[in-house]
Design a protein around this motif. Structure first.
Motif, PDB file in Angstrom:
ATOM      1  N   PHE A   9     -35.963  44.321 -48.126  1.00 58.72           N
ATOM      2  CA  PHE A   9     -37.322  44.286 -48.666  1.00 58.72           C
ATOM      3  C   PHE A   9     -37.653  45.581 -49.408  1.00 58.72           C
ATOM      4  CE2 PHE A   9     -41.571  42.796 -48.610  1.00 58.72           C
ATOM      5  CZ  PHE A   9     -41.551  41.530 -48.075  1.00 58.72           C
ATOM      6  N   PHE A  10     -37.301  46.694 -48.780  1.00 56.81           N
ATOM      7  CA  PHE A  10     -37.735  47.989 -49.309  1.00 56.81           C
ATOM      8  C   PHE A  10     -36.790  48.535 -50.366  1.00 56.81           C
ATOM      9  CE2 PHE A  10     -39.899  47.184 -45.424  1.00 56.81           C
ATOM     10  CZ  PHE A  10     -41.192  47.552 -45.729  1.00 56.81           C
ATOM     11  N   THR A  11     -35.581  47.944 -50.447  1.00 54.74           N
ATOM     12  CA  THR A  11     -34.690  48.377 -51.524  1.00 54.74           C
ATOM     13  C   THR A  11     -35.226  47.902 -52.868  1.00 54.74           C
ATOM     14  OG1 THR A  11     -33.298  46.391 -51.492  1.00 54.74           O
ATOM     15  CG2 THR A  11     -32.678  48.190 -50.014  1.00 54.74           C
ATOM     16  N   HIS A  12     -36.201  47.005 -52.831  1.00 52.37           N
ATOM     17  CA  HIS A  12     -36.756  46.426 -54.060  1.00 52.37           C
ATOM     18  C   HIS A  12     -37.859  47.307 -54.660  1.00 52.37           C
ATOM     19  CE1 HIS A  12     -37.116  43.078 -56.769  1.00 52.37           C
ATOM     20  NE2 HIS A  12     -38.411  43.008 -56.590  1.00 52.37           N
ATOM     21  N   ILE A  13     -38.230  48.370 -53.963  1.00 58.51           N
ATOM     22  CA  ILE A  13     -39.365  49.177 -54.404  1.00 58.51           C
ATOM     23  C   ILE A  13     -38.882  50.497 -54.991  1.00 58.51           C
ATOM     24  CG2 ILE A  13     -41.564  50.212 -53.714  1.00 58.51           C
ATOM     25  CD1 ILE A  13     -41.388  47.175 -53.232  1.00 58.51           C
ATOM     26  N   PRO A  14     -38.972  50.654 -56.312  1.00 59.40           N
ATOM     27  CA  PRO A  14     -38.608  51.954 -56.888  1.00 59.40           C
ATOM     28  C   PRO A  14     -39.482  53.056 -56.291  1.00 59.40           C
ATOM     29  CG  PRO A  14     -38.959  50.305 -58.612  1.00 59.40           C
ATOM     30  CD  PRO A  14     -39.430  49.696 -57.330  1.00 59.40           C
ATOM     31  N   GLY A  15     -38.866  54.154 -55.909  1.00 60.96           N
ATOM     32  CA  GLY A  15     -39.626  55.267 -55.334  1.00 60.96           C
ATOM     33  C   GLY A  15     -39.358  55.462 -53.855  1.00 60.96           C
ATOM     34  N   LEU A  16     -38.808  54.437 -53.198  1.00 58.07           N
ATOM     35  CA  LEU A  16     -38.462  54.575 -51.779  1.00 58.07           C
ATOM     36  C   LEU A  16     -36.953  54.755 -51.641  1.00 58.07           C
ATOM     37  CD1 LEU A  16     -40.571  51.671 -50.181  1.00 58.07           C
ATOM     38  CD2 LEU A  16     -41.195  54.087 -50.395  1.00 58.07           C
ATOM     39  N   LYS A  17     -36.545  55.490 -50.621  1.00 58.25           N
ATOM     40  CA  LYS A  17     -35.136  55.532 -50.241  1.00 58.25           C
ATOM     41  C   LYS A  17     -34.991  54.797 -48.910  1.00 58.25           C
ATOM     42  CE  LYS A  17     -33.996  59.718 -52.789  1.00 58.25           C
ATOM     43  NZ  LYS A  17     -33.354  61.060 -52.776  1.00 58.25           N
ATOM     44  N   VAL A  18     -33.837  54.161 -48.717  1.00 55.64           N
ATOM     45  CA  VAL A  18     -33.645  53.322 -47.534  1.00 55.64           C
ATOM     46  C   VAL A  18     -32.300  53.662 -46.903  1.00 55.64           C
ATOM     47  CG1 VAL A  18     -33.446  50.960 -46.690  1.00 55.64           C
ATOM     48  CG2 VAL A  18     -34.979  51.460 -48.600  1.00 55.64           C
TER      49      VAL A  18
ATOM     50  N   GLY B 164     -31.104  39.166 -49.731  1.00 54.87           N
ATOM     51  CA  GLY B 164     -30.716  40.310 -48.898  1.00 54.87           C
ATOM     52  C   GLY B 164     -29.983  41.329 -49.756  1.00 54.87           C
ATOM     53  N   TRP B 165     -29.732  42.508 -49.201  1.00 59.31           N
ATOM     54  CA  TRP B 165     -29.101  43.540 -50.033  1.00 59.31           C
ATOM     55  C   TRP B 165     -27.708  43.127 -50.490  1.00 59.31           C
ATOM     56  CZ3 TRP B 165     -24.612  45.536 -48.111  1.00 59.31           C
ATOM     57  CH2 TRP B 165     -24.441  45.583 -46.723  1.00 59.31           C
ATOM     58  N   GLY B 166     -27.117  42.176 -49.767  1.00 61.40           N
ATOM     59  CA  GLY B 166     -25.818  41.649 -50.174  1.00 61.40           C
ATOM     60  C   GLY B 166     -25.893  40.918 -51.508  1.00 61.40           C
ATOM     61  N   ALA B 167     -27.031  40.318 -51.804  1.00 63.47           N
ATOM     62  CA  ALA B 167     -27.187  39.622 -53.081  1.00 63.47           C
ATOM     63  C   ALA B 167     -27.115  40.627 -54.231  1.00 63.47           C
ATOM     64  CB  ALA B 167     -28.518  38.871 -53.107  1.00 63.47           C
ATOM     65  N   GLN B 168     -27.733  41.779 -54.026  1.00 68.39           N
ATOM     66  CA  GLN B 168     -27.693  42.824 -55.056  1.00 68.39           C
ATOM     67  C   GLN B 168     -26.258  43.346 -55.213  1.00 68.39           C
ATOM     68  OE1 GLN B 168     -29.316  44.187 -57.388  1.00 68.39           O
ATOM     69  NE2 GLN B 168     -28.084  46.044 -57.695  1.00 68.39           N
ATOM     70  N   LEU B 169     -25.608  43.637 -54.079  1.00 71.40           N
ATOM     71  CA  LEU B 169     -24.240  44.166 -54.160  1.00 71.40           C
ATOM     72  C   LEU B 169     -23.314  43.142 -54.810  1.00 71.40           C
ATOM     73  CD1 LEU B 169     -21.935  46.128 -53.552  1.00 71.40           C
ATOM     74  CD2 LEU B 169     -21.895  45.253 -51.190  1.00 71.40           C
ATOM     75  N   GLY B 170     -23.437  41.885 -54.387  1.00 72.44           N
ATOM     76  CA  GLY B 170     -22.567  40.843 -54.926  1.00 72.44           C
ATOM     77  C   GLY B 170     -22.758  40.671 -56.426  1.00 72.44           C
ATOM     78  N   SER B 171     -24.022  40.635 -56.868  1.00 64.36           N
ATOM     79  CA  SER B 171     -24.233  40.422 -58.300  1.00 64.36           C
ATOM     80  C   SER B 171     -23.817  41.647 -59.098  1.00 64.36           C
ATOM     81  CB  SER B 171     -25.675  40.023 -58.588  1.00 64.36           C
ATOM     82  OG  SER B 171     -26.545  41.026 -58.160  1.00 64.36           O
ATOM     83  N   TRP B 172     -23.976  42.812 -58.517  1.00 66.16           N
ATOM     84  CA  TRP B 172     -23.569  44.037 -59.234  1.00 66.16           C
ATOM     85  C   TRP B 172     -22.041  44.049 -59.426  1.00 66.16           C
ATOM     86  CZ3 TRP B 172     -20.491  48.340 -58.960  1.00 66.16           C
ATOM     87  CH2 TRP B 172     -20.795  49.387 -59.844  1.00 66.16           C
TER      88      TRP B 172
END
Lengths: 325, 337
Positions: B138-147, B279-287
């Protein structure tokens, strides 16, 4: 009648009030002409609240504002040029064009970035005050909010925390009777939505005529003294009225005409001007000189802002994370 | 070198930073009430005695205020370390995290910054749907936050110290079953490990290779990094060699270590306890698909919690959360492609 300030202070307050009035007026026309981008939430009619509350603060004291921030920012000392450039989205704006009309501010003069989430600045102000206390500084913060914000959960959470920790914060409700277009009477069962709730947190509160800059300033002085002295927060509810709509598209058709007349007859800028003349604190000529100088400053700021460069496109991708300047 | 659990390693990190820098303070509900628990999971227990209750603040149950006080005090130079008890309560403070903390630096044109740490215990542990979520994506989607999401005692100390020193808002996801604290959790894994006494930090954006292998790259965080290691042991007996990578921080994310591993394996499996959808896996997979698809010999596989709220009944909860068996099964399928 309030105790009169000395001449220097009286003229200083008038100068700021007139500046805010004319600034907002010019912004309004720039919008009508279609020259300025974005949206506007104007503080015309509420000048005495900003100036009365902030005039006696030190530069290193802080102020937290709302989506209607121009008066507060100018009264806290944000430069006219920085404000005007921000409105045009220019690099020389007080937020380098990244803030806009609802986020003006400049920490160099103790004006936090204005907050466009209703009630969003209330807990942040408590945090600023907590930092002052932990760092053993005698600074204070004035936090403005509207009548509508008193119905937010953040209001209650923040008042409670400020009270239990005796924080040096002054919570100032500018009750202009409407939350956007909704009368506060429809959404709160108490006549004074901020002050009447203060008892729930054992915070001292005062209801003040927000259109009388001297009365506002008296209340501010007491609250600032309390906060600086470590005695904790104060809630001040200022009864006031905005002369224009909530935002640029609002023609105010929900406000009764007789109510508008009642408040427009109690114009804070005009009334204070009359006080200055009638008490002989200033002559007509002195005031005209002040007014002319301000009008010329505003002309200059508009011209500067219109000709100033836009930010570099690449800057859109910077400042997401602090880059350690 | 001391043998510590994650809970104690986090406590040590916070205490060391509080000794080093008088501007660091911690706060939260039940933060350290004498005779209390020290947060919900003992991490802050005893800090009040050393540092006093002006730097170890026991707050009201007011999440908006808690986060807002962090934002305001951080802008004034303090370094708050807040404890949320359960990460699910993050939603009560979303405005302050997303509209305020994450945007202050940007909206001010880089004039202010918000060095705050928000600690969010996460993960399913037989508590039902509102004390169970893994919300890190959820929070990886917000520019400005670190997770960040430490999963070993060594990492917990180094990453927490780095989080406190970071000049930006950092969300720390700590898995309830990995704390290893004295308050025993059913199905908990002992994370007791060696933690150096010296003053070290772990840079964000550096993944850890937990196990080397040549057939499948498994990227898994928090509890799932342990499940992936267990599965890898079983798969080894079948002749399937897995490399297990723990990203340790999700923002920033260390893509390089994953790419280097794929150059050996050509097969990518991502495992997280966060839900499947976005989930963050979706970002990693698509990247990986966008940038390195020719490294892949087979489709990317994501093993994640099913897209449902976390149920209470242990048999249901175990079904929803990725298990060692599911990872093994998916790995076998992946090798047949």
């Amino acid at each position: 009648m309030s105790k009169l300030p000395n001449k220097e202070k009286a003229l200083g307050m008038y100068r700021q009030m007139y500046l805010i009035r004319k600034y907002e007026e010019r912004i309004y026309y720039l919008f009508l002409e279609g020259i300025m981008p974005g949206t506007i939430h104007q503080s015309t009619g509420q000048e005495a609240c900003a100036v009365g509350m902030l005039y006696d603060l030190r530069k290193d004291d802080y102020m937290a504002s709302t989506h209607r921030p121009a008066g507060h920012d100018l009264a806290k000392g944000v430069s006219l040029r920085g404000m005007m450039c921000e409105m045009f989205g220019k690099e020389d704006g007080c937020c380098h064009g990244k803030g806009g009309a609802m986020h003006t501010g400049d920490v160099e003069v103790g004006a936090l970035v204005a907050n466009a989430i209703v009630g969003g600045n209330l807990p942040i102000a408590a945090g600023v005050a907590l930092a002052f206390k932990m760092q053993k500084k005698d600074n204070v913060i004035v936090c403005f909010f509207g009548d509508g914000a008193t119905n937010e959960g953040s209001f209650h959470e923040s008042m409670n925390a400020a009270a239990i920790w005796k924080l040096p914060v002054i919570y100032v409700c500018e009750n202009n009777l409407y939350s956007a277009t909704t009368s506060i009477a429809l959404t709160c069962n108490m006549p004074n939505p901020a002050a009447d709730r203060a008892v729930a947190y054992a915070i001292p509160a005062e209801v003040v005529d927000g259109n009388d800059v001297l009365k506002v300033n008296e209340a501010a002085a007491k609250a600032i003294k309390r906060a600086r002295g470590g005695e904790g927060p104060t809630i001040i509810e200022l009864k006031t009225y905005r002369h224009g709509g909530h935002s640029r598209n609002d023609a105010c058709q929900y406000r009764p005409k007789d109510e508008e007349k009642h408040w427009f007859d109690r114009d804070p800028v005009k009334n204070f001007r009359d006080v200055l003349i009638s008490t002989q604190l200033a002559t007509e000529q002195e005031l005209k000189t002040i007014e002319k100088a301000i009008e010329s400053d505003i002309d200059e700021s508009v011209e500067y802002a219109q000709n100033a460069p836009f930010p570099q496109i690449e800057s859109a991708l910077a400042d997401v994370y602090w880059e350690g300047k | 070198m001391a043998l510590l659990s994650i809970a104690d390693a986090l406590k040590l990190a916070i205490a060391e930073e509080m000794r080093r820098d008088p501007l660091v303070f911690c706060l939260g509900e039940d933060e350290d009430i004498p005779g209390g628990m020290g947060g919900a999971f003992t991490v802050t227990k005893g800090l009040g005695e050393e540092f006093g209750y002006e730097r170890v603040l026991n707050t009201p149950i007011s999440e908006i205020m808690l986060a807002g006080v962090c934002v305001g005090s951080a802008m004034m130079g303090m370094r708050p370390v807040a404890d949320l008890q359960y990460g699910d309560f993050l939603f009560c403070m979303m405005d302050q995290l997303v509209n305020q903390a994450a945007k202050m630096c940007y909206m001010s044109g880089g004039k202010v910054h918000v060095p705050m740490v928000m600690r969010a215990p996460c993960g399913a542990s037989n508590r039902g749907a509102q004390h169970a979520q893994s919300l890190e994506s959820f929070f990886t989607h917000i520019p400005g936050l670190k997770v960040i999401c430490p999963s070993t005692a060594y990492d917990a100390k180094g990453l927490m110290k780095q989080a406190i020193r970071d000049d930006n808002p950092v969300l720390v996801f700590e898995h309830k079953l990995l704390y290893g604290s004295k308050r025993k959790e059913k199905d908990a894994i002992s994370t007791i490990g060696e933690v150096p006494e010296d003053d070290y930090v772990i840079e964000f954006g550096k993944a850890a290779v937990r196990r080397e292998g040549k057939d499948i790259t498994i990227v898994a965080n928090l509890m799932m990094s342990y499940k992936a290691l267990e599965a890898s042991q079983l798969l080894e007996q079948e002749g399937i060699s897995c490399e297990v990578i723990d990203p340790r921080t999700l923002v920033p994310f260390d893509y390089d270590t994953v790419v280097a591993s794929l150059q050996k394996t050509g097969r990518l499996m991502i495992v997280h306890e966060d839900t499947y959808h976005c989930g963050w896996g979706a970002q990693l997979g698509s990247w990986i698909a966008e940038n390195h698809i020719f490294l892949l010999d087979a489709p990317i596989v994501r093993v994640a919690a099913y897209d449902v709220p976390i149920p209470f009944s242990p048999i249901l909860e175990n079904h929803v959360i990725p298990s060692k068996d599911r990872i093994v099964e998916e790995a076998r399928k992946l090798m047949r492609v």
